[in-house]
Motif scaffolding. Structure first.
Motif, PDB file in Angstrom:
ATOM      1  N   GLU A 258       0.840  -1.174   0.009  1.00 44.71           N
ATOM      2  CA  GLU A 258       0.019   0.013   0.008  1.00 44.71           C
ATOM      3  C   GLU A 258       0.855   1.277  -0.126  1.00 44.71           C
ATOM      4  O   GLU A 258       0.200   2.460  -0.071  1.00 44.71           O
ATOM      5  N   PHE A 259       2.208   1.227   0.285  1.00 48.10           N
ATOM      6  CA  PHE A 259       2.867   2.288   0.250  1.00 48.10           C
ATOM      7  C   PHE A 259       4.210   2.039  -0.284  1.00 48.10           C
ATOM      8  O   PHE A 259       4.915   0.929  -0.367  1.00 48.10           O
ATOM      9  N   SER A 260       4.756   3.295  -0.806  1.00 44.80           N
ATOM     10  CA  SER A 260       6.109   3.035  -1.325  1.00 44.80           C
ATOM     11  C   SER A 260       7.137   4.112  -0.862  1.00 44.80           C
ATOM     12  O   SER A 260       8.485   4.131  -1.109  1.00 44.80           O
ATOM     13  N   SER A 261       6.729   4.904   0.122  1.00 43.35           N
ATOM     14  CA  SER A 261       7.406   5.777   0.673  1.00 43.35           C
ATOM     15  C   SER A 261       6.980   5.889   2.198  1.00 43.35           C
ATOM     16  O   SER A 261       6.004   5.769   2.669  1.00 43.35           O
ATOM     17  N   GLN A 262       7.945   6.467   3.294  1.00 42.65           N
ATOM     18  CA  GLN A 262       7.672   6.613   4.603  1.00 42.65           C
ATOM     19  C   GLN A 262       6.401   7.616   4.740  1.00 42.65           C
ATOM     20  O   GLN A 262       5.580   7.583   5.365  1.00 42.65           O
ATOM     21  N   ALA A 263       6.385   8.643   3.829  1.00 42.79           N
ATOM     22  CA  ALA A 263       5.324   9.778   3.934  1.00 42.79           C
ATOM     23  C   ALA A 263       4.113   8.959   3.670  1.00 42.79           C
ATOM     24  O   ALA A 263       3.076   9.213   4.223  1.00 42.79           O
ATOM     25  N   GLU A 264       3.721   8.024   2.644  1.00 40.57           N
ATOM     26  CA  GLU A 264       2.856   7.445   2.228  1.00 40.57           C
ATOM     27  C   GLU A 264       2.457   6.384   3.445  1.00 40.57           C
ATOM     28  O   GLU A 264       1.154   6.222   3.784  1.00 40.57           O
ATOM     29  N   PHE A 265       3.272   5.679   4.162  1.00 39.24           N
ATOM     30  CA  PHE A 265       3.097   4.825   5.173  1.00 39.24           C
ATOM     31  C   PHE A 265       2.495   5.532   6.344  1.00 39.24           C
ATOM     32  O   PHE A 265       1.580   5.179   6.879  1.00 39.24           O
ATOM     33  N   GLU A 266       3.049   6.948   6.417  1.00 40.37           N
ATOM     34  CA  GLU A 266       2.607   7.504   7.775  1.00 40.37           C
ATOM     35  C   GLU A 266       1.071   8.078   7.439  1.00 40.37           C
ATOM     36  O   GLU A 266       0.511   8.140   8.369  1.00 40.37           O
ATOM     37  N   LYS A 267       0.833   8.522   6.236  1.00 38.68           N
ATOM     38  CA  LYS A 267      -0.733   9.044   6.051  1.00 38.68           C
ATOM     39  C   LYS A 267      -1.494   7.612   6.333  1.00 38.68           C
ATOM     40  O   LYS A 267      -2.683   7.789   6.932  1.00 38.68           O
ATOM     41  N   ILE A 268      -1.335   6.518   5.741  1.00 28.03           N
ATOM     42  CA  ILE A 268      -2.151   5.175   5.866  1.00 28.03           C
ATOM     43  C   ILE A 268      -2.141   5.037   7.367  1.00 28.03           C
ATOM     44  O   ILE A 268      -3.252   4.619   7.875  1.00 28.03           O
ATOM     45  N   ALA A 269      -0.770   4.895   7.996  1.00 27.92           N
ATOM     46  CA  ALA A 269      -1.039   4.463   9.312  1.00 27.92           C
ATOM     47  C   ALA A 269      -1.808   5.325  10.273  1.00 27.92           C
ATOM     48  O   ALA A 269      -2.295   4.955  11.167  1.00 27.92           O
ATOM     49  N   SER A 270      -1.596   6.524  10.032  1.00 31.91           N
ATOM     50  CA  SER A 270      -2.318   7.692  10.786  1.00 31.91           C
ATOM     51  C   SER A 270      -3.757   7.678  10.621  1.00 31.91           C
ATOM     52  O   SER A 270      -4.414   7.394  11.718  1.00 31.91           O
ATOM     53  N   GLU A 271      -4.322   7.220   9.461  1.00 36.55           N
ATOM     54  CA  GLU A 271      -5.819   7.191   9.306  1.00 36.55           C
ATOM     55  C   GLU A 271      -6.292   5.815   9.997  1.00 36.55           C
ATOM     56  O   GLU A 271      -7.445   5.784  10.645  1.00 36.55           O
ATOM     57  N   ARG A 272      -5.542   4.709   9.739  1.00 36.14           N
ATOM     58  CA  ARG A 272      -5.751   3.346  10.532  1.00 36.14           C
ATOM     59  C   ARG A 272      -5.796   3.504  11.800  1.00 36.14           C
ATOM     60  O   ARG A 272      -6.851   3.091  12.750  1.00 36.14           O
ATOM     61  N   LEU A 273      -4.910   4.037  12.324  1.00 36.72           N
ATOM     62  CA  LEU A 273      -4.531   4.104  13.985  1.00 36.72           C
ATOM     63  C   LEU A 273      -5.635   5.002  14.596  1.00 36.72           C
ATOM     64  O   LEU A 273      -6.249   4.712  15.728  1.00 36.72           O
ATOM     65  N   THR A 274      -6.138   5.911  13.774  1.00 34.20           N
ATOM     66  CA  THR A 274      -7.161   6.912  14.333  1.00 34.20           C
ATOM     67  C   THR A 274      -8.426   6.114  14.553  1.00 34.20           C
ATOM     68  O   THR A 274      -9.130   6.166  15.291  1.00 34.20           O
ATOM     69  N   ALA A 275      -8.428   5.383  13.290  1.00 29.65           N
ATOM     70  CA  ALA A 275     -10.142   4.552  13.427  1.00 29.65           C
ATOM     71  C   ALA A 275      -9.959   3.443  14.211  1.00 29.65           C
ATOM     72  O   ALA A 275     -10.892   3.279  14.977  1.00 29.65           O
ATOM     73  N   PHE A 276      -8.709   2.735  14.630  1.00 32.00           N
ATOM     74  CA  PHE A 276      -8.578   1.636  15.645  1.00 32.00           C
ATOM     75  C   PHE A 276      -8.565   2.079  16.903  1.00 32.00           C
ATOM     76  O   PHE A 276      -9.202   1.806  17.950  1.00 32.00           O
ATOM     77  N   ILE A 277      -7.892   3.381  17.294  1.00 36.21           N
ATOM     78  CA  ILE A 277      -7.971   4.011  18.745  1.00 36.21           C
ATOM     79  C   ILE A 277      -9.548   4.268  18.909  1.00 36.21           C
ATOM     80  O   ILE A 277      -9.790   4.186  20.259  1.00 36.21           O
ATOM     81  N   ASP A 278     -10.022   5.099  18.153  1.00 37.22           N
ATOM     82  CA  ASP A 278     -11.305   5.441  18.286  1.00 37.22           C
ATOM     83  C   ASP A 278     -12.391   4.128  18.572  1.00 37.22           C
ATOM     84  O   ASP A 278     -13.267   4.071  19.579  1.00 37.22           O
ATOM     85  N   LEU A 279     -12.306   3.156  17.788  1.00 32.74           N
ATOM     86  CA  LEU A 279     -12.919   1.917  17.903  1.00 32.74           C
ATOM     87  C   LEU A 279     -12.793   1.274  19.131  1.00 32.74           C
ATOM     88  O   LEU A 279     -13.762   0.704  19.840  1.00 32.74           O
ATOM     89  N   SER A 280     -11.408   1.041  19.511  1.00 30.32           N
ATOM     90  CA  SER A 280     -11.210   0.525  21.010  1.00 30.32           C
ATOM     91  C   SER A 280     -11.699   1.206  22.036  1.00 30.32           C
ATOM     92  O   SER A 280     -12.060   0.601  23.233  1.00 30.32           O
ATOM     93  N   LEU A 281     -11.732   2.218  22.117  1.00 27.79           N
ATOM     94  CA  LEU A 281     -12.253   3.293  23.264  1.00 27.79           C
ATOM     95  C   LEU A 281     -13.737   3.075  23.257  1.00 27.79           C
ATOM     96  O   LEU A 281     -14.410   3.155  24.207  1.00 27.79           O
ATOM     97  N   LYS A 282     -14.385   3.428  21.876  1.00 31.84           N
ATOM     98  CA  LYS A 282     -15.649   3.041  22.130  1.00 31.84           C
ATOM     99  C   LYS A 282     -16.053   1.704  22.530  1.00 31.84           C
ATOM    100  O   LYS A 282     -17.188   1.741  23.024  1.00 31.84           O
ATOM    101  N   ALA A 283     -15.597   0.805  22.193  1.00 33.75           N
ATOM    102  CA  ALA A 283     -15.934  -0.722  22.541  1.00 33.75           C
ATOM    103  C   ALA A 283     -15.535  -0.848  24.126  1.00 33.75           C
ATOM    104  O   ALA A 283     -16.657  -1.515  24.546  1.00 33.75           O
ATOM    105  N   LEU A 284     -14.938  -0.050  24.671  1.00 39.73           N
ATOM    106  CA  LEU A 284     -14.493  -0.200  26.094  1.00 39.73           C
ATOM    107  C   LEU A 284     -15.592   0.699  26.875  1.00 39.73           C
ATOM    108  O   LEU A 284     -16.201   0.281  27.906  1.00 39.73           O
ATOM    109  N   HIS A 285     -15.871   1.748  26.333  1.00 43.31           N
ATOM    110  CA  HIS A 285     -16.909   2.937  26.903  1.00 43.31           C
ATOM    111  C   HIS A 285     -18.183   3.111  26.713  1.00 43.31           C
ATOM    112  O   HIS A 285     -18.877   3.794  27.402  1.00 43.31           O
TER     113      HIS A 285
END
Length: 179
Positions: free
Chosen positions: A101-128
């Motif tokens: 999905e990525f060919s550079s660190q900048a692309e990786f950081e963009k994708i990772a940021s989007e996914r981690l935001t979604a997963f952190i949000d999901l995990s906190l909602k699942a808890l609380h």
């Protein structure tokens, strides 16, 4: 204050912990991260178990960059992680970014940021606020297992482990846990 365990892997293409920390600081104030890095992909469940067993985390997010050759290993990780979820009655979510999905660190950081935001949000909602998780049905956010591989470079693709059952695993189970 919610505590998230963050498991990453030595073989990941780039370090994602700083990205996760930045997301927590900006969007989820009052949440803390506790990191443990696995020496190899197959050791990620052991790291998750250490974090869950310490009693200090409420949920674990395991972040991995994977190649298509890692697909079988990822299935095994999720299968073994279900045992941990049942044992500790806590969630473990796998957030996967395919190296295709990525060919550079900048692309990786963009994708990772989007996914981690979604997963952190999901995990906190699942808890609380489990009702908020239910409210995401039909929104197009895909947390299905290994969607990142099934959908190619779709930036909304994500991976998570199935939710734990409501009853702990019996010691008289017909199956044997590796953990």
């Amino acid at each position: 204050m919610p505590k998230i365990g963050f498991v990453d892997c030595l073989s990941n293409a780039f370090d994602s912990f700083e990205i996760a920390t930045t997301i927590i600081d900006k969007e989820f104030a009052g949440t803390s991260l506790q990191r443990l890095t696995a020496p190899e992909i197959l050791k990620m469940p052991v790291c998750a178990k250490k974090l869950l067993g310490s009693g200090g985390v409420d949920v674990v997010i395991a972040f991995v960059t994977a190649t298509p050759e890692d697909f079988d290993s990822l299935h095994l990780l999720v299968e073994k992680t279900i045992d941990l979820e049942l044992e500790f009655q806590k969630y473990v979510f796998y957030c996967v970014v395919s190296e295709e999905e990525f060919s550079s660190q900048a692309e990786f950081e963009k994708i990772a940021s989007e996914r981690l935001t979604a997963f952190i949000d999901l995990s906190l909602k699942a808890l609380h606020s489990p009702a908020e998780v239910s409210s995401q049905i039909g929104t197009g956010v895909d947390f299905s297992m290994f969607a990142a591989f099934a959908q190619g470079s779709d930036s909304d693709a994500s991976v998570s482990a199935p939710a734990p059952a409501s009853e702990p695993k019996s010691s008289e189970s017909s199956g044997r846990s590796l953990f």
